[in-house]
Design an enzyme around this catalytic site. Sequence first.
Site, PDB file in Angstrom:
ATOM      1  N   PRO A 278       0.989  -1.836  -0.077  1.00 13.77           N
ATOM      2  CA  PRO A 278      -0.492   0.035  -0.467  1.00 13.77           C
ATOM      3  C   PRO A 278       0.946   1.262  -0.017  1.00 13.77           C
ATOM      4  O   PRO A 278       0.419   2.171  -1.011  1.00 13.77           O
ATOM      5  CB  PRO A 278      -0.886  -0.162   1.505  1.00 13.77           C
ATOM      6  CG  PRO A 278      -1.120  -1.881   1.168  1.00 13.77           C
ATOM      7  CD  PRO A 278       0.336  -1.628   0.744  1.00 13.77           C
TER       8      PRO A 278
ATOM      9  N   ARG B  12       9.285  -6.264 -17.932  1.00 15.31           N
ATOM     10  CA  ARG B  12       8.763  -4.967 -19.119  1.00 15.31           C
ATOM     11  C   ARG B  12       8.776  -5.207 -19.892  1.00 15.31           C
ATOM     12  O   ARG B  12       8.077  -5.052 -21.531  1.00 15.31           O
ATOM     13  CB  ARG B  12       9.743  -3.675 -18.751  1.00 15.31           C
ATOM     14  CG  ARG B  12      10.117  -2.807 -17.836  1.00 15.31           C
ATOM     15  CD  ARG B  12      11.047  -1.861 -16.866  1.00 15.31           C
ATOM     16  NE  ARG B  12      10.380  -1.655 -15.498  1.00 15.31           N
ATOM     17  CZ  ARG B  12      11.461  -0.910 -14.560  1.00 15.31           C
ATOM     18  NH1 ARG B  12      12.609  -1.161 -15.545  1.00 15.31           N
ATOM     19  NH2 ARG B  12      10.753  -0.854 -13.245  1.00 15.31           N
TER      20      ARG B  12
ATOM     21  N   GLY C 142       5.169   1.494  -3.941  1.00 13.89           N
ATOM     22  CA  GLY C 142       4.524   1.371  -5.594  1.00 13.89           C
ATOM     23  C   GLY C 142       5.501   1.501  -6.277  1.00 13.89           C
ATOM     24  O   GLY C 142       6.750   0.623  -6.159  1.00 13.89           O
TER      25      GLY C 142
ATOM     26  N   GLN D  43     -12.773   5.555 -31.286  1.00 11.28           N
ATOM     27  CA  GLN D  43     -13.006   6.686 -32.205  1.00 11.28           C
ATOM     28  C   GLN D  43     -13.568   6.311 -33.178  1.00 11.28           C
ATOM     29  O   GLN D  43     -14.094   7.385 -34.147  1.00 11.28           O
ATOM     30  CB  GLN D  43     -11.829   8.293 -33.022  1.00 11.28           C
ATOM     31  CG  GLN D  43     -12.167   9.438 -32.941  1.00 11.28           C
ATOM     32  CD  GLN D  43     -12.627   9.898 -32.177  1.00 11.28           C
ATOM     33  OE1 GLN D  43     -13.254  10.000 -30.565  1.00 11.28           O
ATOM     34  NE2 GLN D  43     -13.942  10.509 -32.566  1.00 11.28           N
TER      35      GLN D  43
ATOM     36  N   THR E 224       5.236   2.215 -13.506  1.00  9.74           N
ATOM     37  CA  THR E 224       4.245   4.208 -14.111  1.00  9.74           C
ATOM     38  C   THR E 224       5.300   4.150 -15.842  1.00  9.74           C
ATOM     39  O   THR E 224       6.760   3.793 -15.808  1.00  9.74           O
ATOM     40  CB  THR E 224       4.887   4.670 -13.345  1.00  9.74           C
ATOM     41  OG1 THR E 224       5.485   5.543 -13.440  1.00  9.74           O
ATOM     42  CG2 THR E 224       3.901   4.184 -12.082  1.00  9.74           C
TER      43      THR E 224
ATOM     44  N   GLU F 106       4.539  -2.814 -13.790  1.00 10.95           N
ATOM     45  CA  GLU F 106       5.939  -3.523 -14.151  1.00 10.95           C
ATOM     46  C   GLU F 106       6.518  -2.139 -13.818  1.00 10.95           C
ATOM     47  O   GLU F 106       7.186  -1.814 -14.668  1.00 10.95           O
ATOM     48  CB  GLU F 106       5.844  -4.222 -15.003  1.00 10.95           C
ATOM     49  CG  GLU F 106       5.298  -5.324 -14.031  1.00 10.95           C
ATOM     50  CD  GLU F 106       5.613  -6.764 -14.857  1.00 10.95           C
ATOM     51  OE1 GLU F 106       6.657  -6.411 -15.846  1.00 10.95           O
ATOM     52  OE2 GLU F 106       4.412  -7.037 -14.723  1.00 10.95           O
TER      53      GLU F 106
ATOM     54  N   GLY G  90     -16.667   5.154 -33.327  1.00  7.44           N
ATOM     55  CA  GLY G  90     -18.174   6.231 -33.466  1.00  7.44           C
ATOM     56  C   GLY G  90     -18.112   5.563 -31.798  1.00  7.44           C
ATOM     57  O   GLY G  90     -18.026   5.366 -31.344  1.00  7.44           O
ATOM     58  N   GLY G  91     -19.524   5.960 -32.190  1.00  6.87           N
ATOM     59  CA  GLY G  91     -20.598   5.244 -31.176  1.00  6.87           C
ATOM     60  C   GLY G  91     -20.517   3.489 -30.406  1.00  6.87           C
ATOM     61  O   GLY G  91     -20.184   4.007 -29.357  1.00  6.87           O
TER      62      GLY G  91
END
Lengths: 381, 379
Positions: free
Chosen positions: B128, B243, B131, B336, B365, B363, B339-340
Amino acid sequence: MMDFELSDDLKALQDMARRFAADHIAPHARKWDREADIPRELVAKLAELGFLGIFIPAEYGGVGLGDLGASVIMEEIARHCGATALMLDAHNALCSAHIIRAANAEQKTKYLTKLAAGEYLGAWALSEPGCGSDAAALATTATLEGDSWVLNGAKQWITNGHYAGVYVVMARTKPDGGAKGISAFIVERGTPGLIIGPKEDKMGMRGSDTVGLTFDNCRVPKANLCGKLGEGFTDAMKVLERGRITIAAMSVGLARGALEESLSYSKQRVAFGKPIFEHQSIQFMLADMAMEIDAGRLLTRKAGILSDAGKPSNIEASVAKLFTSEMATRACLAAIQIHGGNGYTKEVPVERYMRDAKLCEIGEGSSQIQRIIIAKHYLEL
Amino acid sequence: MDFEFDDDHRMLQEQVRAFAFREVAKGAEQRDHEAAMPEPLRAQLAELGLFGIIIPAEYGGAGMGTVASSIVVEEISKACAGTGVLLSAHGSLCVDPILRFGTTEQKKKYLPGLASGETVGCLSLTEPGSGSDAGAATCAAVLRDDGWHITGTKIFVTNGKEAGVMVLIAVTDPNEPKRRLSAFIVEKPTPGLRIGKLEKKLGIRCSSTAEFVFEDCVVPHDALLGERGRGLRVALSTLDGGRIGIAAQALGIAQACLYESIKYARTRVQFNQPIGKFQAIQNKIADMAVGIEAARTLVYRAAWLKDAGQAYGQAAAMAKLFASEIASKAANHAVQVFGGYGYICDYPVERFLRDAKITELYEGTSEIHRLVIARGLAG
């Protein structure tokens, strides 16, 4: 076998080009930019190194490298001077490459030998005042009259045009033939009717001369048709496809210049009690530059390797050209930002790199044209 | 110089691609919806040998390298990124450190099960309060006569639910600033270890993300992985390799975005023509393709460098940073293009967008990667 490293031969070539660029180009590039001219002595030195015969086979005095080898040289030259690299590009990747691809044995013997030796600088003429991206719309004509082709029209943006000893010129041999009505011609300097315009005053690539050409009943021997009648456009497109690998390598070189200058500046420039390199905002810009340069170089070399193996490489070349040219402009803008006010002056070279890099997004197929080429390939529409 | 896969890699690629297309893609939507990894799929992956790609043949694996494992993760992730990370975390976060730091006894004990897929592996690193700053871990392992007594909490453990074995990073020497941490191999279940919360997530929902609570959990003396005090090195070097796996996962997601976008743009008609005829759409397709090609060269260069025994940390960081950001961009483009329709769950691209985001976070940021790359430039 998969292998991401250059061969020992190419590493040696890289080392040679790197040392030459550091010793003979870097110290003078600012002056060449200011004076908008590259001295002919440099051209002679480049010829001695074989850099005016990069693709030209050994039998004609060249070094006979492929696109991978060319990309290694071009990156090193462009690292310090985009204009010198552009001169080499037009000479090698456009003019010489077109002759190597399309010309007959006699023409090759006659012209390649002089091009490789630096006796002739080569130029290549496709664009016109009325057609750039839409090259097949060109309007310069070539009409057969007896033993001569008679050229009429105008060409624009001709790199090396001021100094060139020989020009490969695309002209229309069939009035309504579209792309299939275009043929290529070899035109020597001094041919009556070939009028060389004044040098363009450009934003960047200033050491490289760019002119317009006018053909006013310019008469060239029938034997100067380069390649088959009606195939000039096809040849030109193939030349451009490979040329994009060279432009990509130039872009990588310019971006690397931006990174290397920024690294050394950021390590010695102090702000808030520590070198600005220690600040995350600067580190992030440098990291992005380094990452994108590596990606761009890999794309360029991948295209070069495919092309050298005779495999389809036109999409890879477009991908490399599009990515690297836009990446180079980003890198140069970031470099100016890292240099702050100093970056906005001509005391440091990064503003020159930025002006030079912009051309790579425009010349030999704009970014917009590359996107269309790539998208059509993927969409198959 | 040669960017092409060797023949065995090409065969692996074809095999895994066909399997992913046939078996992994079909349930992806449901797995996402139910946030569950069904046992039959895991069994299929195991049967194909995909859990043992990098494990030497003597322990029952395929004895291949990072190029191969990247191919597997890329191809599986094209169909389902959550399934992709099951394999990536298993291989690069658990198997890899055991291979590099484990004793012969440890390898003999754990690798056969990890190779067959009978045992899933994971890495317990994040806490916690720790990180990006992995060195700030507080989960403690105290040496006593009967073994190491572990107390503390680990979170965000990928594969935590399924895992039968973990590599754990814990504090053994709180007063030694440079040697605070050590690595352990811990089996699950073990008395004193319980799974806490299973996270509900934005994306990669079929991949489990668990909290591990250690309450005086005792593991034997020989559970120590590598040297005492070198846990941070185990962790960071493991992440270096991990990575590459995440970069391959991101590459797979990005390609799925491109593939779906192409399919849609060819068939969706507006203004009397397929929308792929419009330059606005073409530009998006081209940008996705260029990003993917660039990411691909970075991913496989890093993998190749690792396999060649060369320094690869910088290359891996570049590959992960670039590929993950490309995946998010590609997914955003894909939505995009649709679309919808891209915004509703009838099409997979909204899932790709949710899945892609994690690759910029775990792994390391993107921000940590930029620091890693910059540190490499310091010279």
